[in-house]
Structures are given as structure tokens and as C-alpha cells.
Design a protein around this motif. Sequence first.
Motif, PDB file in Angstrom:
ATOM      1  N   GLU A  34       8.681  11.560   6.345  1.00  0.00           N
ATOM      2  CA  GLU A  34       7.628  10.971   5.517  1.00  0.00           C
ATOM      3  C   GLU A  34       6.269  11.547   5.903  1.00  0.00           C
ATOM      4  N   MET A  35       5.385  11.659   4.893  1.00  0.00           N
ATOM      5  CA  MET A  35       4.046  12.219   5.105  1.00  0.00           C
ATOM      6  C   MET A  35       4.151  13.561   5.829  1.00  0.00           C
ATOM      7  N   ALA A  36       5.033  14.422   5.325  1.00  0.00           N
ATOM      8  CA  ALA A  36       5.363  15.666   6.007  1.00  0.00           C
ATOM      9  C   ALA A  36       4.151  16.549   6.268  1.00  0.00           C
ATOM     10  N   PHE A  37       3.234  16.612   5.317  1.00  0.00           N
ATOM     11  CA  PHE A  37       2.091  17.503   5.453  1.00  0.00           C
ATOM     12  C   PHE A  37       1.004  16.936   6.367  1.00  0.00           C
ATOM     13  N   PRO A 387       1.722  16.611  -5.303  1.00  0.00           N
ATOM     14  CA  PRO A 387       2.714  15.594  -4.928  1.00  0.00           C
ATOM     15  C   PRO A 387       2.810  15.338  -3.437  1.00  0.00           C
ATOM     16  N   TYR A 388       2.291  16.269  -2.617  1.00  0.00           N
ATOM     17  CA  TYR A 388       2.428  16.139  -1.165  1.00  0.00           C
ATOM     18  C   TYR A 388       1.128  15.724  -0.483  1.00  0.00           C
ATOM     19  N   GLY A 389       0.128  15.311  -1.262  1.00  0.00           N
ATOM     20  CA  GLY A 389      -1.107  14.797  -0.677  1.00  0.00           C
ATOM     21  C   GLY A 389      -0.913  13.375  -0.184  1.00  0.00           C
ATOM     22  N   ALA A 390      -1.727  12.967   0.787  1.00  0.00           N
ATOM     23  CA  ALA A 390      -1.583  11.616   1.354  1.00  0.00           C
ATOM     24  C   ALA A 390      -1.719  10.549   0.279  1.00  0.00           C
ATOM     25  N   GLN A 391      -2.653  10.756  -0.659  1.00  0.00           N
ATOM     26  CA  GLN A 391      -2.892   9.750  -1.698  1.00  0.00           C
ATOM     27  C   GLN A 391      -1.646   9.513  -2.544  1.00  0.00           C
ATOM     28  N   MET A 392      -1.044  10.591  -3.030  1.00  0.00           N
ATOM     29  CA  MET A 392       0.131  10.454  -3.890  1.00  0.00           C
ATOM     30  C   MET A 392       1.338   9.932  -3.110  1.00  0.00           C
ATOM     31  N   LEU A 393       1.497  10.377  -1.886  1.00  0.00           N
ATOM     32  CA  LEU A 393       2.638   9.924  -1.077  1.00  0.00           C
ATOM     33  C   LEU A 393       2.561   8.422  -0.820  1.00  0.00           C
ATOM     34  N   ILE A 394       1.376   7.937  -0.486  1.00  0.00           N
ATOM     35  CA  ILE A 394       1.199   6.499  -0.231  1.00  0.00           C
ATOM     36  C   ILE A 394       1.404   5.710  -1.517  1.00  0.00           C
ATOM     37  N   LEU A 395       0.823   6.205  -2.610  1.00  0.00           N
ATOM     38  CA  LEU A 395       0.906   5.523  -3.899  1.00  0.00           C
ATOM     39  C   LEU A 395       2.355   5.359  -4.346  1.00  0.00           C
TER      40      LEU A 395
END
Length: 450
Positions: A34-37, A387-395
Motif C-alpha cells: 500500500e502507498m507504494a510510491f 492513480p499512484y498519488g497519495a491523494q488518489m490512493l487514500i481516496l
Amino acid sequence: MESKKSSFIGLVPFIIFILVYLGSGIYFQAQGVEMAFYQLPAPVAIFVGIIFAFLLFKGSITHKFDSFLKGCGEENIIIMCIIYLLAGAFASVSKSMGGVDATVNFGLTYIPTQFISAGVFVIAAFIATATGTSVGAIVALGPIAIGLAEKSGIAMPIVLAALMGGAMFGDNLSVISDTTIAATRTQGVEMRDKFRVNLTLALPAAIITIILLLIFGRPEVVPAAQEYSYSIIKVLPYILVLGLSLVGINVFVVLTLGILVSGVIGFAYGEFTLLKYAQGIYSGFTGMTEIFLLSLLTGGLAVMVREAGGIDWLIEKIQKFITGKKSAILGVGLLVGFIDMAVANNTVAIIISGPIAKKISNNYKIDPRKTATALDVFSCIAQGAIPYGAQMLILLGFTQGAVSFLDVFPLLWYQGLLLILSILSFFIPFADYYINKHPWDWSKEELDLD
């Protein structure tokens, strides 16, 4: 400073940094982490680039270390780092005294439930503008927005897209956002000036988005009205900071006042003791450790790269596609956008591309306020759509797999409109009213017109 011949080798340490940062994200993504980047801290990745700079560049270790320290101690870098610390302290203390919850509940109280999608956009925009963080707005509003969507029958993706758009609107405009701090300091402009230029692009995109959400995001069932408890007093520190920043009060004074006012309110409401207040300030400081270190180390590496001819080499290549001011400012926007796609962090993207943008701005006499706006706008567009930004991953994480990125992406109307309006503004100067009314004083710039 001694003129150096342009050299691709000079750019290699920055490329290594991006490859290490991006490569680690791709690897962890493949491993299902999760939150790979965001697993590899950016300061560690930039440290790898710094090591390669010392190995690859010519000259003695002493000379290279002196260049590195010169960059770390550059005035704008230090100012940026101190602002980060104060902004972190303000955000931490304000949240601890209940400011974020009060702001969310205030918005939910006064926005009619039949306008849920548009309301989510507006509330997210206000929270992100007030707090300077898109992630914070998404974390605060995400569960509430999903609950409202489920009760009303609105398609979940449209509510999530509205939340993402509002969050990125605020992140882009906020005077205490790390993206704004980085964009203004690297270009040497005032935050209030960048805000005014930026607003002429962001506001029309936001208004059109709200209209679209009112038309296509209406609920099938209007949820029963709920009472949300809030104190308008707890919202005041955000309004104070925004207002004082826009009238031109020194940012250090503004943020310090914000910290003090939030503290007084917290004491009055019994939210914390003097010790917890002090701990909250320190927690805000430590919360900015990563971006503080990254800015410091990137500043040092940037001077080494510049002296090795790396930035001149990149400028030469970019100039082959530039025919004038319009294509130059578009080139700046695309550069920071692509870097953001590579590193999945809009502040990092601005810090990397800032010195390059500054040189392009000087070469083509582009108003630095416009350059700072382009840096912030294009980085936020990219960050709010990958798709791999923190914002989209959390959302998407809030939906527990019920909604995918492909469901949300076509509905990111704000980001799309902001991109279209920004590109149009480079060729049709409809957003240049403030710049034209207050021309830039080029006499204070060191022009490099080679």
C-alpha cells in the motif's frame, strides 16, 4: 559565478534521483504494498543522487562540498524551510484545537443536502485552502462524503471526483501549501501576487465544475438534514491566516499569529494544556521533516548540477522546442507536470523544476508570477489525476475496493478544466489582468539572455 559549459553529465544525479524514487514505487506497487510510491522517503532518494554528483563531477571534494553547502544555505531555501516548519506547526495546533472538525461541520451545516456533490467540492476547497493540504482535506471529508453518497443514491465516483477536485483547488491556491511555498520561493515572488494570478485560472474552472456537479450530481434521494456541532471561533484562525496573507503581511508574522491565535482558542476551550500546545507545535515541525530535508538537500544538489552544466544542457534542449514566450511558459508547465508524474509528489516536482523554470522565465522575460502559477497549477493537475498519488490512493482506499481509479478519472472535471484554461491562457491572455496592471520590475532580475 564562473560560467560552465552545458553537459548532460551535470544532469545525471537528478535523473538518478528520479529513477530511484520512481523505481522504488514501481517495485513496491508490483509487490502489492500500500502507498507504494511513498515507501522510500524522498530525502533518501535525493541523497543517492548527491553521492553520484560527488562521484561524477570534476573538481576536488572540498570544492564540490563548498558548492553543495552554498546551495543548502541559499537564502530562498532557508526561507522555504522555515515557512514549512511554521506552516506545519499552525496546521498541527489548529487541528488539535478542533479547527478541522469545526470547518467540516460548518460547511455541512450550511450547504443544503440536495447539493451534496457540489457541496463536497466547496467544503474540500475551503478546508484545503485553509489548511494547505489536499491530503488533509481528503482524510477529513472522505468518510463523510462516502456516507452521504450512499444515503442519497448519487454515484460514488462523482462524489469522490468532486472531493478530489476541491482538495486540489485548495492545495493549489492555499498560501500555506508547500506547493505554493516552493513555487513562490523558487521564482522570487510574493504569495499574494501568485494567489491573484492563480485565482484567475482556478476560479473559473471551479465555477464550471460546480455547475456541472449541480446538474449531473444531484441526489436521487435527499438525505435527512442533520445537525453538526461546530464553533465558528475555531474556524477563525484559518480565515485570519488567509486574510492577512492576501493583504501582504509578512508570512512569518502571519503564521506565527495563526499559531498563537489557535493556541489561545485551544486554551479557552480546554482542548490542550500549555505542554500539549508546545508538543503540538513540535509535532507540526516534525511533520515537515521530510519536505524540509528534501528542500535543503535539493538546494545543495541544484547548485552542484548548475555548476556542472546540467541545467544549461536541459535549457538548451528545451529551447529547441520553444519559439517565444507562449511556448516557453507551456514548456515550464509540461516539464513540472511530467516530473510530477514521475515522482508522484507535486512539491518535489516544483523543487526540481523551479531553478530550470526560473532560468527560462528570465531568458524569455516571462513574468515570474505567471511562471510560479504555471509550476503550481500543472503540478497539482498531475498530482490530482495520477492513480499512484497519495491523494488518489487514500481516496479510493476509503471505498475498500468498491470504486476503481478508472471509475473516477473521467469525472475529474476540475483538473481537466484547469488544464484547458491554463493552456488557453498562454495563447489568449485572458488571465493577465493583474500582471498587466502591476508589471514586473525586471531591473531587479539578473537576466541571462544567452
